[in-house]
Design a protein around this motif. Sequence first.
Motif, PDB file in Angstrom:
ATOM      1  N   GLY A 256       0.858  -1.368  -0.045  1.00 17.63           N
ATOM      2  CA  GLY A 256       0.102   0.018  -0.148  1.00 17.63           C
ATOM      3  C   GLY A 256       1.023   1.239   0.012  1.00 17.63           C
ATOM      4  N   ASN A 257       0.357   2.195   0.967  1.00 19.41           N
ATOM      5  CA  ASN A 257       1.216   3.501   0.976  1.00 19.41           C
ATOM      6  C   ASN A 257       2.291   3.502   1.961  1.00 19.41           C
ATOM      7  N   GLU A 258       2.654   2.470   2.645  1.00 13.76           N
ATOM      8  CA  GLU A 258       3.512   2.146   3.499  1.00 13.76           C
ATOM      9  C   GLU A 258       4.965   2.575   2.899  1.00 13.76           C
ATOM     10  N   SER A 259       5.764   3.320   3.465  1.00 16.22           N
ATOM     11  CA  SER A 259       7.396   3.966   3.252  1.00 16.22           C
ATOM     12  C   SER A 259       8.231   2.927   3.751  1.00 16.22           C
ATOM     13  N   THR A 260       9.193   2.939   3.155  1.00 19.77           N
ATOM     14  CA  THR A 260      10.305   2.027   3.468  1.00 19.77           C
ATOM     15  C   THR A 260      11.196   2.682   4.462  1.00 19.77           C
ATOM     16  N   ILE A 261      11.524   2.218   5.626  1.00 22.50           N
ATOM     17  CA  ILE A 261      12.342   2.754   6.570  1.00 22.50           C
ATOM     18  C   ILE A 261      13.756   2.561   6.147  1.00 22.50           C
ATOM     19  N   GLU A 262      14.585   3.783   5.961  1.00 19.68           N
ATOM     20  CA  GLU A 262      16.037   3.728   5.621  1.00 19.68           C
ATOM     21  C   GLU A 262      16.814   3.876   6.884  1.00 19.68           C
ATOM     22  N   ILE A 263      17.502   2.541   7.150  1.00 17.73           N
ATOM     23  CA  ILE A 263      18.465   2.495   8.375  1.00 17.73           C
ATOM     24  C   ILE A 263      19.941   2.466   7.966  1.00 17.73           C
ATOM     25  N   LYS A 264      20.444   3.539   8.455  1.00 15.42           N
ATOM     26  CA  LYS A 264      21.920   3.921   8.123  1.00 15.42           C
ATOM     27  C   LYS A 264      22.854   3.719   9.486  1.00 15.42           C
ATOM     28  N   LEU A 265      23.352   2.502   9.451  1.00 17.00           N
ATOM     29  CA  LEU A 265      24.256   2.161  10.781  1.00 17.00           C
ATOM     30  C   LEU A 265      25.687   2.743  10.873  1.00 17.00           C
ATOM     31  N   ALA A 266      25.760   3.008  11.823  1.00 22.69           N
ATOM     32  CA  ALA A 266      27.272   3.654  11.987  1.00 22.69           C
ATOM     33  C   ALA A 266      28.162   2.358  12.108  1.00 22.69           C
ATOM     34  N   ASP A 267      29.143   2.512  11.007  1.00 22.74           N
ATOM     35  CA  ASP A 267      30.264   1.387  11.183  1.00 22.74           C
ATOM     36  C   ASP A 267      29.580   0.048  10.844  1.00 22.74           C
ATOM     37  N   LEU A 268      28.827  -0.198   9.915  1.00 29.85           N
ATOM     38  CA  LEU A 268      28.494  -1.684   9.609  1.00 29.85           C
ATOM     39  C   LEU A 268      29.456  -2.155   8.904  1.00 29.85           C
ATOM     40  N   ASN A 269      30.225  -3.347   9.458  1.00 25.12           N
ATOM     41  CA  ASN A 269      31.376  -3.859   9.043  1.00 25.12           C
ATOM     42  C   ASN A 269      31.261  -5.568   9.079  1.00 25.12           C
ATOM     43  N   ASP A 270      30.850  -6.109   7.921  1.00 28.05           N
ATOM     44  CA  ASP A 270      30.513  -7.665   8.205  1.00 28.05           C
ATOM     45  C   ASP A 270      31.930  -8.502   8.603  1.00 28.05           C
ATOM     46  N   ASP A 271      33.024  -7.908   8.477  1.00 32.94           N
ATOM     47  CA  ASP A 271      34.084  -8.606   8.724  1.00 32.94           C
ATOM     48  C   ASP A 271      34.430  -8.783  10.308  1.00 32.94           C
TER      49      ASP A 271
END
Length: 311
Positions: free
Chosen positions: A41-56
Amino acid sequence: MHTFKTSVLSVVASTLVVTMGLVCARPAIAQSTTISPAPAGNESTIEIKLADLNDDNPLINYRKAVIELAMRASGKSYTLTGCQITEASTSDRRFVQLIQAGQYCNLMATSAGGELTRGLETIPFPIYLGGGGIRVLLAHRKSLEAATTLRSLNDLRKFRIGSGSGWVDTSIMQANGLTVVQSSYMNLFEMLKAQRFDFYNRSVFEAVGELENYDPQHQLAVVPDLILYYPSDLFFYTTPGRDDIRDALLDGLRKIQRNGALAELIQNHRSTRNARVALKSGKLRVLALTNERLTPIEREALETYKLDWFR
């Protein structure tokens, strides 16, 4: 007294890695991205920008895993990307500035009770269910014998503890009457090797991995069977006014706590599972400290959402 089993520490050492000393550059969106299903529907996507996202880094990866579990449980559509900065030195202060602005970063995880985060929106849920307040001591191997005398907080007051300048942990220890030697994170390892203080206070999730990374000559060791404990943990903090992030994450965190998914993650994640085993492996000397740095909302969350780490 029983000590941490050598075999357990060996296993822990193979999996825990350092989470301090964040890597920094001009604000940029990291390559790692998680995208949830398209909104209905009209639900918007929540954009999360996480400090220091590092998969290693397993400890940073744990934060990502918690967010993903919580956001899926919330039912909200979201994206998860990382914001990283590289400068001569990295600090929570820089991340806080970015999150307050909300353009490059809008979420970080850091210790409760910090002055810097007072200007951010607290998401009142401890992401380790209280495990962030469990601390171990690193010592020079020549000082391990002296550590066997520690049976009370008064005993510990006879020694010098290394801790970072401006860290919440530093102020907690000082408020409990401990003698604290302050310096930068990396410098404290070299100072401990030079025996300029007696013990270095570290998280149970960090210590053994740090020895692997910063003590190749094995001059240092974790003090066996000794735990410091004070009410503390890591919380998520978001940009003021981002009620969408706060409400969705808090709703999801509560759900995964109730349905056991968060406890299962702690039980199985590579950054926490071996610490959990070690804490249950024998009779521990637990020295309890008070923590007056918590805000009322942080203290209430710690009392509400918790895990018995020692059972």
